[in-house]
Each structure stands twice: as C-alpha cells, then as structure tokens.
Write a protein that holds these residues in place. Structure first.
Motif, PDB file in Angstrom:
ATOM      1  N   CYS A 189      66.607  51.149  60.938  1.00  0.00           N
ATOM      2  CA  CYS A 189      67.680  51.928  61.555  1.00  0.00           C
ATOM      3  C   CYS A 189      69.075  51.345  61.317  1.00  0.00           C
ATOM      4  CB  CYS A 189      67.427  52.088  63.051  1.00  0.00           C
ATOM      5  SG  CYS A 189      67.186  50.547  63.954  1.00  0.00           S
ATOM      6  N   GLY A 190      69.240  50.038  61.463  1.00  0.00           N
ATOM      7  CA  GLY A 190      70.559  49.430  61.301  1.00  0.00           C
ATOM      8  C   GLY A 190      71.097  49.575  59.897  1.00  0.00           C
ATOM      9  N   MET A 191      70.244  49.361  58.892  1.00  0.00           N
ATOM     10  CA  MET A 191      70.706  49.449  57.512  1.00  0.00           C
ATOM     11  C   MET A 191      70.866  50.889  57.061  1.00  0.00           C
ATOM     12  SD  MET A 191      71.443  46.485  56.916  1.00  0.00           S
ATOM     13  CE  MET A 191      72.277  47.138  55.476  1.00  0.00           C
ATOM     14  N   VAL A 192      70.062  51.795  57.608  1.00  0.00           N
ATOM     15  CA  VAL A 192      70.272  53.216  57.329  1.00  0.00           C
ATOM     16  C   VAL A 192      71.627  53.655  57.860  1.00  0.00           C
ATOM     17  CG1 VAL A 192      69.473  55.546  57.892  1.00  0.00           C
ATOM     18  CG2 VAL A 192      67.833  53.802  57.182  1.00  0.00           C
ATOM     19  N   SER A 242      65.683  61.077  63.883  1.00  0.00           N
ATOM     20  CA  SER A 242      66.164  59.713  64.105  1.00  0.00           C
ATOM     21  C   SER A 242      67.153  59.302  63.020  1.00  0.00           C
ATOM     22  CB  SER A 242      64.988  58.736  64.141  1.00  0.00           C
ATOM     23  OG  SER A 242      64.149  59.000  65.251  1.00  0.00           O
ATOM     24  N   GLY A 243      66.856  59.651  61.758  1.00  0.00           N
ATOM     25  CA  GLY A 243      67.781  59.359  60.671  1.00  0.00           C
ATOM     26  C   GLY A 243      69.132  60.024  60.887  1.00  0.00           C
ATOM     27  N   MET A 244      69.111  61.259  61.346  1.00  0.00           N
ATOM     28  CA  MET A 244      70.365  61.960  61.632  1.00  0.00           C
ATOM     29  C   MET A 244      71.147  61.246  62.739  1.00  0.00           C
ATOM     30  SD  MET A 244      70.982  65.912  62.825  1.00  0.00           S
ATOM     31  CE  MET A 244      70.448  65.592  64.509  1.00  0.00           C
ATOM     32  N   ILE A 245      70.442  60.780  63.744  1.00  0.00           N
ATOM     33  CA  ILE A 245      71.090  60.055  64.843  1.00  0.00           C
ATOM     34  C   ILE A 245      71.717  58.766  64.333  1.00  0.00           C
ATOM     35  CG2 ILE A 245      70.639  58.798  66.997  1.00  0.00           C
ATOM     36  CD1 ILE A 245      68.519  60.977  67.615  1.00  0.00           C
ATOM     37  N   TYR A 246      71.047  58.070  63.411  1.00  0.00           N
ATOM     38  CA  TYR A 246      71.635  56.861  62.830  1.00  0.00           C
ATOM     39  C   TYR A 246      72.909  57.192  62.058  1.00  0.00           C
ATOM     40  CZ  TYR A 246      66.822  55.300  63.677  1.00  0.00           C
ATOM     41  OH  TYR A 246      65.593  55.038  64.241  1.00  0.00           O
ATOM     42  N   GLY A 247      72.943  58.378  61.434  1.00  0.00           N
ATOM     43  CA  GLY A 247      74.153  58.814  60.752  1.00  0.00           C
ATOM     44  C   GLY A 247      75.306  59.037  61.705  1.00  0.00           C
ATOM     45  N   ILE A 248      75.004  59.594  62.878  1.00  0.00           N
ATOM     46  CA  ILE A 248      76.047  59.777  63.893  1.00  0.00           C
ATOM     47  C   ILE A 248      76.516  58.419  64.403  1.00  0.00           C
ATOM     48  CG2 ILE A 248      76.538  60.745  66.173  1.00  0.00           C
ATOM     49  CD1 ILE A 248      74.485  62.945  65.537  1.00  0.00           C
ATOM     50  N   ALA A 249      75.582  57.485  64.562  1.00  0.00           N
ATOM     51  CA  ALA A 249      75.958  56.117  64.949  1.00  0.00           C
ATOM     52  C   ALA A 249      76.877  55.496  63.904  1.00  0.00           C
ATOM     53  CB  ALA A 249      74.706  55.259  65.137  1.00  0.00           C
ATOM     54  N   ALA A 250      76.635  55.817  62.623  1.00  0.00           N
ATOM     55  CA  ALA A 250      77.502  55.315  61.551  1.00  0.00           C
ATOM     56  C   ALA A 250      78.935  55.818  61.745  1.00  0.00           C
ATOM     57  CB  ALA A 250      76.961  55.756  60.190  1.00  0.00           C
ATOM     58  N   LEU A 251      79.078  57.084  62.101  1.00  0.00           N
ATOM     59  CA  LEU A 251      80.413  57.635  62.355  1.00  0.00           C
ATOM     60  C   LEU A 251      81.080  56.923  63.523  1.00  0.00           C
ATOM     61  CD1 LEU A 251      82.660  59.708  61.971  1.00  0.00           C
ATOM     62  CD2 LEU A 251      81.324  61.309  63.373  1.00  0.00           C
ATOM     63  N   ALA A 280      72.745  61.641  54.242  1.00  0.00           N
ATOM     64  CA  ALA A 280      72.104  60.507  53.556  1.00  0.00           C
ATOM     65  C   ALA A 280      71.193  59.754  54.521  1.00  0.00           C
ATOM     66  CB  ALA A 280      73.166  59.581  52.984  1.00  0.00           C
ATOM     67  N   SER A 281      71.656  59.541  55.747  1.00  0.00           N
ATOM     68  CA  SER A 281      70.834  58.861  56.751  1.00  0.00           C
ATOM     69  C   SER A 281      69.612  59.702  57.118  1.00  0.00           C
ATOM     70  CB  SER A 281      71.671  58.576  58.003  1.00  0.00           C
ATOM     71  OG  SER A 281      72.753  57.718  57.716  1.00  0.00           O
ATOM     72  N   THR A 282      69.819  61.017  57.207  1.00  0.00           N
ATOM     73  CA  THR A 282      68.708  61.920  57.532  1.00  0.00           C
ATOM     74  C   THR A 282      67.641  61.879  56.454  1.00  0.00           C
ATOM     75  OG1 THR A 282      70.252  63.390  58.705  1.00  0.00           O
ATOM     76  CG2 THR A 282      68.100  64.293  58.124  1.00  0.00           C
ATOM     77  N   LEU A 283      68.062  61.802  55.189  1.00  0.00           N
ATOM     78  CA  LEU A 283      67.100  61.735  54.091  1.00  0.00           C
ATOM     79  C   LEU A 283      66.274  60.451  54.158  1.00  0.00           C
ATOM     80  CD1 LEU A 283      69.179  63.147  51.089  1.00  0.00           C
ATOM     81  CD2 LEU A 283      67.214  64.211  52.229  1.00  0.00           C
ATOM     82  N   PHE A 284      66.901  59.360  54.570  1.00  0.00           N
ATOM     83  CA  PHE A 284      66.133  58.118  54.754  1.00  0.00           C
ATOM     84  C   PHE A 284      65.097  58.301  55.861  1.00  0.00           C
ATOM     85  CE2 PHE A 284      68.738  55.199  52.184  1.00  0.00           C
ATOM     86  CZ  PHE A 284      67.741  54.326  51.760  1.00  0.00           C
ATOM     87  N   GLY A 285      65.506  58.955  56.945  1.00  0.00           N
ATOM     88  CA  GLY A 285      64.554  59.227  58.015  1.00  0.00           C
ATOM     89  C   GLY A 285      63.408  60.095  57.536  1.00  0.00           C
TER      90      GLY A 285
END
Length: 311
Positions: free
Chosen positions: A63-66, A214-223, A95-100
């Motif tokens: 999650c952190g690296m995504v 979850s990947g999408m949520i990590y993308g929002i965390a990135a923002l 991009a984060s969602t695709l990793f998820g």
C-alpha cells in the motif's frame, strides 16, 4: 452494548490523551490536535484500504509504495508532461487502482497468498517509482494539486480540506460496510469463505473489487500526501504499510478476517498519532516511539488471537 473489541480503541485513545495531558501542558490545545490530524491523515486514509483487505483475511504490504507510485505519476504528468492537474490526478489514482487490480488478480486467479503477492508488488511499485522519477523529487506543483493541503479555521484551530475528505471517506466506507448488501457479503467472506461459497457468493468478484478499491484509496492518499508536502517524493510511503497495519490492528479489526470496523481503524490511527505527538512533546526519543508502537501492536494482536480462540 459495544464489545471490548469495539470499545477498546476508544478507551485506549482517551487514556493516551489523559496521560499526555498530565505530562505536557502543550498537548491539550486545539492547534496541537489539529497538528495530530494533519500528521495522521495520510496513513489513516491508507488504512481504510488496508481494513477492507484485512476484513477478507488478507494483508496488503504494497500500500505505501503503491501510494508513492501514484503520487509520482500525478506530479510528473502535471509538471513534466504539462497535463491539466485534474487529469494528472486521475491518472495517478488510476495507476494505483491498476496495482490494486493486479494484486486482486494474482490472489484470485493464480491463488497466491496475499502476503506474497503484495510483498512482490511492493518491490515492483518501489522500482517503478524510482525509475520513473529518476529518484528525484518533483516540485513546482500546480496550485490545484495543493488544494487539500489548504486550511480553514474552526475556532482557534486550523483544519485542512484533506481532513474533511478523509472523514467523508471513513463515513462512506462505514455506511457501505454496515448498511449495504456488498458490505455484508465482504464480512461473510472474511468470516467463513466456505459458508460464503455455499450462499452463492463469488469470492473472486468480491476480492477483485476489494483490492481494486483499496488501490484507488491509496491513490487518493497519494493526492493528500502531495497536497500536504507540496512535492512528489519517490522516497515516500516506505513505512506506511506497517503504519496502516498498526492502525487496523489497534482499531480492533481481526487479522483472521470477518470482524472489525473502519471506525476502529480511525481510532487506531489516532492512537498512533497521539502517542507519537505526545512522546515528542515530552522529549522521548523517536526510537522509543517505535518501540512503544511495536509493543502496542503485539498486545493488540495477542488480544485478537485470544478472542478468536475463545470464539
């Protein structure tokens, strides 16, 4: 009547606050509580996605690296390629969602353990982040990317718009898990996969949805991270996987799946934030902060193990 698993995180948070109030007069202030929220909010959002995965009896080490990869994508697309900020942000989240989604496919189709899958994608995301960024920080971001780092006043305290977004996300996920059919299906799968299969539930579809979301949520965390720091940092997120797991465990979500709440996760993230802030205020070395956090995690997991065994 709430169970100990549900009430425990709130009791622990109140006790931690009471302790640090007695140790430092600077702890009990609106500005300090605002600072705790700002310092906690990125990990707290990552922990939402981690909670969804853990509820299915999985774990997400990537999650952190995504999140870091998503932050580099959105910042480089905006600064280097000149893509409009909103579109660049959407590209980073995608991009984060695709990793998820990749995690979900490997867990459901290839039948690999989530621990191994996400350990692998952690390294992949880290390598791609370093390669695409040339291990260099991306700066001079457009103002639109900084919006959620802006603050407004609530009485004497300043609150970021990112905090409001995070609280809204917690409310939305809590509502879905508690009051909708998909939420009940997720709990059913985590609690007893075989019983869920006999009920006609598609474990593959549920897990793919969970890991992608979850990947999408990590993308929002990135923002939110970019908004708070003002840069795209390729070194970000390297300990956020463990911090998010800490928040989930302290919040009372069972590592065995099927039991827990995002409300508890929010409390768990705040417990970690309060401890780190309070220990800093009273002059305790950061090494001891890590030590105490580790002890808290072991105690929480031990309590979860005992509860699961009795059940």
């Amino acid at each position: 009547m709430p169970s100990l698993a549900e009430a425990g995180p709130l009791i622990a948070l109140i006790a931690a606050c009471a302790f640090f109030v007695s140790q430092s007069h600077r702890f009990l202030s609106f500005q300090n509580f605002s600072l705790i929220l700002q310092q906690t909010i990125v990990v707290a959002v990552i922990a939402i996605g981690q909670t969804l995965v853990v509820l299915t009896a999985g774990i997400d080490l990537s999650c952190g690296m995504v999140m870091a990869f998503g932050s580099i994508i959105m910042t480089k697309f905006a600064v280097v390629l000149g893509i409009p900020p909103v579109l660049a942000i959407l590209c980073g989240i995608a991009a984060s969602t695709l990793f998820g989604l990749l995690n979900g496919v490997l867990v459901t189709r290839v039948k690999l353990p989530s621990f191994i899958v996400t350990l692998g994608t952690l390294n992949i995301a880290f390598a791609l982040t370093q390669l695409y960024s040339n291990a260099e920080t991306v700066s001079n971001l457009p103002d639109a990317m900084m919006f959620f780092g802006n603050t407004f006043r609530v009485g004497p305290a300043e609150v970021t718009y990112g905090t409001l977004l995070a609280l809204f996300m917690y409310f939305a996920v809590w509502f879905v898990l508690k009051n909708t059919v998909p939420g009940r299906h997720l709990y059913a799968l985590g609690n007893n996969p075989e019983a869920a299969r006999l009920m006609g539930l598609s474990s593959q579809r549920i897990l793919l949805t969970v890991y992608s979301l979850s990947g999408m949520i990590y993308g929002i965390a990135a923002l939110l991270l970019v908004s708070r720091t003002g840069v795209g940092d390729p070194q970000a997120g390297q300990t956020d996987n463990l911090d998010s797991i800490t928040a989930v465990v302290l919040g009372g979500t069972s590592l065995f799946g099927g039991r827990g709440s995002v409300v508890g996760t929010l409390l768990g993230a705040l417990i970690v934030g309060v401890f780190r802030n309070g220990l800093t205020l009273i002059g305790v070395s950061s090494v001891y902060q890590v030590l105490i956090t580790g002890i808290l995690v072991i105690l929480a997991v031990a309590a979860d193990k005992l509860t699961h065994r009795r059940g």
